[in-house]
Design an enzyme around this catalytic site. Structure first.
Site, PDB file in Angstrom:
ATOM      1  CD  GLN A   1      -2.712  -0.734   2.667  1.00 34.85           C
ATOM      2  OE1 GLN A   1      -2.153  -0.838   3.761  1.00 34.85           O
ATOM      3  NE2 GLN A   1      -3.983  -0.411   2.541  1.00 34.85           N
TER       4      GLN A   1
ATOM      5  CE  LYS B   1     -15.150   3.469   2.734  1.00 37.13           C
ATOM      6  NZ  LYS B   1     -14.558   2.261   2.219  1.00 37.13           N
TER       7      LYS B   1
END
Ligand SMILES: [Zn+2]
Ligand SMILES: [Zn+2]
Length: 589
Positions: free
Chosen positions: A324, A410
Site C-alpha cells: 500500500q 471516508k
C-alpha cells in the site's frame, strides 16, 4: 401494449434483451431437442440463458445459434402473454425440471407464461410485441454457471449475448471489448515481461520481473520525492506483529477473517500485518506530542498480507500480498480542513501525473442505526469537511448514506481511465476508533491531553493494483518517464556495433535507459520487436549515422524522424522523461 419508442431507453432495452433471451432459448431447443432450460434474464449489456445440454457448447456453436435466432426474428412472430394455473404449467413443463422447481416456488395461484410461435416460457415479461423488434445483437461467450448460483446444484451452460438499440452502438461496444482485451494487463504483463504469478507456489502473490521492477522503482521514487515535498515523513515498519498488537487494535476481533494464521515465535503468536496503522501509531506514541508538532504525516510503502478467496483473485487487481502507498495523518481539529484539502489536491496531482484527469468520488456516511466509534459532533465535522472539499474541487460524487464502517466516514475515489472505466484507487478515511484504543494524545494549548484526529490515506491504493491499472491505461506503451527501456539502439550491420555501443554509452551517461540490439537479425525484425515491446525510441545506426555522429530515429508510433544529431535526441528525450514534481501549498499549517 406500449410503444417501444415511447419507453425510456432503459425499459426498451430490458424488453428487447429479455425477448432475445427467449428467442435464443427457442433456437437452442431446436438444435438440441430435449435440452433443459434454466433462466434467461436481461443484463447490463445484453442477455443470457442457462442450458443443460448433451454436450459442451464451444464458440464455434454460436454462429449457428445466431443464425437460427435471426430466422426467428425475420419471421416476426408475436410474443403472447398468458396466465395459467400451476397445474397446467406443470403439464406444459413436465420435461423441464428447472422450470418445475421454479413453479413450486412461485407464491401466487397462477403463473405467467409467454409464447412465441411453438416456444413457451415460464415468464412474467415484459417483452416486446414481436420477435422482429429484437435489434442488433451478437452472441458473445459460453460459461459454466451453477443452477441458482449454488455449488451443490448442477453446472449449466450459460450463453451470453450482447444487445443494443442500434448496430452502431453494438459495434462500439464490441470495439470497446476488443480494446479492453488488447489492454488486458495479464496478457501485456506476459508479452512485455513485466511480472508473473506462480500458482504452484502460492496464488495471488506477484513476482515483479526486471522491467516491472524498473517501473515500480520509478513510481516509488516519484512517490517518495512527492511525499517529502508535501510534508510527509517516510517510515518503515515490521511485516509481522505480536497478537497483543492486533488485540489492542481490534483487528483480531473484526478483521480476523482477512488475516493469515499466526506463526509461533518463542511460544507467542505473531501475525503478518494486514494493515500498517497500528505500527504508525506506535511511532507517533514514542514521544510526547504537543499541538505545535501537529500535523504529523507518516507515509510508508507498506507491504501487507490479506486473505482473499482464490476464486476472486484476478491478475494484479486482486492479490493476497501487496504494498500500500499508505499514510496516516494526525492533526488538531482546526487543521482537519486544510489536511483534507491537501490530501485531495495531492491525489489530483499524483494521479494526474499518470494521465488520470477524471475522478468519481464516493462519500460514505455514518450508519445512524448501527454502532459507531467517536462522537456525533466529530463524525459530522469530518463528513462535512470531506463533502465541502470534494465540492470545492468540483469533483463529481455520490453519497453512500450509512455506508461508512464503524470507525469513521471516508471518501473512495475512482479514477476514470482511457476507456472510460472506473478504478478504485484513493481512500481518505477518518478513524475515531484506533486513537481511542491506543490512547493516542497530544498536549493542547490548554496544557491538557487531547485526542488528535487520525486520517488513513492511500493515493494509488497498492503498487500491484495500480500497476495493473496503469498497464491497461497506457496499453503497455508507458510514457517516456516510466518506460523501462527508453531507447533501443539498432546497428544495421555488425560493423556498426561499435558506434551503436558508443551511442548507448552516451544515452546512459545522460541518465537515459538505453539498450543495444546486436542480435544477428535483420534491421526490420529488430524494429518490429522493439515496437512490440513498445519501446518509445528506436535509434538505427549505419555508415552515414556513424560518420555524422547521428542516429536515425523511429518512434513506436511508427513516425520516422530520419537522421538526428545524437546530442539533439538526448536533449529531446531528457525533456520528455522529466518526472513531474510536486509543489506543496505555501501554508505551513
Ligand atoms: Zn421471460
Ligand atoms: Zn491505516
Amino acid at each position: 401494449m406500449a410503444d417501444l419508442k415511447e419507453m425510456s431507453k432503459e425499459e426498451r432495452l430490458e424488453r428487447m434483451r429479455h425477448s432475445a433471451a427467449h428467442v435464443m432459448a427457442e433456437a437452442v431447443l431446436e438444435m438440441f431437442p430435449g435440452a433443459r432450460i434454466g433462466i434467461g434474464p436481461p443484463i447490463d449489456t445484453g442477455f443470457y440463458y442457462d442450458f443443460e445440454l448433451p454436450r459442451a457448447l464451444t464458440l464455434d456453436d454460436l454462429p449457428e445459434i445466431e443464425e437460427r435466432m435471426r430466422k426467428r426474428i425475420e419471421s416476426d412472430v408475436a410474443f403472447e402473454p398468458d396466465l395459467i394455473s400451476k397445474d397446467e404449467a406443470r403439464v406444459i413443463f413436465h420435461d423441464q425440471p428447472y422450470k418445475l422447481e421454479l413453479i413450486d416456488e412461485i407464491p401466487d395461484e397462477k403463473v405467467g407464461l409467454y409464447r412465441q410461435g411453438e416456444f413457451l416460457d415460464l415468464c412474467q415479461g415484459p417483452h416486446v410485441e414481436r420477435t422482429g423488434q429484437v435489434p442488433a445483437f451478437k452472441l458473445m461467450s459460453v460459461a459454466g454457471a451453477y443452477w441458482r448460483g449454488s455449488e451443490d446444484r448442477p453446472m449449466l451452460q450459460r450463453v451470453y449475448g450482447a444487445l443494443f438499440d442500434t448496430q452502431e452502438e453494438l459495434d462500439a461496444y464490441l470495439h470497446a471489448i476488443e480494446e479492453a482485451a488488447k489492454r488486458d494487463h495479464r496478457r501485456l504483463g506476459r508479452e512485455l515481461d513485466l511480472f508473473s504469478f506462480h500458482e504452484e507456489y502460492g496464488p495471488g502473490l506477484v513476482y515483479w520481473h526486471p522491467k516491472g521492477g524498473r517501473i515500480r522503482t520509478l513510481i516509488e521514487d516519484f512517490w517518495r520525492d512527492a511525499h517529502f515535498a508535501a510534508g510527509y515523513e517516510i517510515v518503515y515498519t515490521p511485516h509481522i506483529g505480536k497478537s497483543t498488537l492486533w488485540e489492542t487494535s481490534g483487528h483480531l476481533n473484526f478483521y480476523a477473517e482477512n488475516m493469515y494464521s499466526p506463526m509461533d515465535i518463542d511460544g507467542q503468536d505473531y501475525y503478518a500485518k494486514p494493515m500498517n496503522c497500528p505500527f504508525h501509531i506506535q511511532i507517533y506514541k514514542t514521544g510526547l506530542r504537543s499541538y505545535r508538532d501537529l500535523p504529523i504525516r507518516l507515509g510508508e510503502l507498506g507491504t501487507v498480507y490479506r486473505y482473499e478467496r482464490s476464486g476472486v483473485l484476478h491478475g494484479l487487481l486482486r492479490v493476497r500480498g501487496f504494498t500500500q502507498d499508505d499514510a496516516h495523518i494526525f492533526c488538531r481539529p482546526d487543521q482537519v480542513r486544510a489536511e483534507i484539502e491537501r490530501c485531495v489536491d495531492f491525489m489530483m496531482f499524483f494521479l494526474g501525473a499518470f494521465g488520470f484527469e477524471q475522478f468519481h468520488v464516493y462519500l460514505s456516511t455514518r450508519d445512524e442505526k448501527g454502532k459507531w466509534a467517536g462522537s456525533v459532533e466529530d463524525w459530522d465535522m469530518a463528513t462535512g469537511t470531506l463533502r465541502d472539499v470534494i465540492e470545492s474541487r468540483d469533483l463529481p460524487y455520490d453519497v453512500d448514506e450509512g455506508g461508512a464502517v464503524f470507525y469513521g466516514p471516508k471518501i473512495d475515489v475512482k479514477m476514470i481511465d482511457a476507456l472510460g472505466r472506473e478504478w478504485q484507487c484513493t481512500t481518505i478515511q477518518f478513524d475515531f476508533n484506533l486513537p481511542e484504543r491506543f490512547d493516542v494524545t497530544y498536549v493542547a494549548e490548554d496544557g491538557a491531553q487531547h485526542r488528535p484526529f487520525m486520517v488513513h490515506r492511500a493515493l494509488l491504493g497498492s503498487m500491484e493494483r495500480f500497476f495493473g491499472v496503469l498497464i491497461e491505461q497506457y496499453a503497455g506503451a508507458f510514457p517516456l518517464w516510466l518506460a523501462p527501456v527508453q531507447a533501443v539502439v539498432i546497428p544495421i550491420a555488425d560493423r556498426h556495433n561499435e558506434y551503436a555501443g558508443e551511442v548507448v554509452g552516451k544515452l546512459r551517461a545522460a541518465g537515459l535507459r538505453a539498450e543495444i540490439d546486436d542480435r544477428n537479425e535483420r534491421m526490420q525484425a529488430k524494429i518490429r520487436d522493439a515496437q512490440l515491446q513498445k519501446v518509445p525510441y528506436m535509434l538505427v545506426v549505419g555508415d552515414r549515422e556513424a560518420e555524422a555522429g547521428a542516429v536515425a530515429v523511429r518512434l513506436r508510433s511508427g513516425d520516422d524522424l530520419k537522421a538526428v544529431p545524437l546530442p539533439d535526441i538526448i536533449e529531446r528525450m531528457k525533456g520528455e522523461s522529466e518526472v513531474p514534481s510536486y509543489v506543496a501549498p505555501k501554508t505551513t499549517a
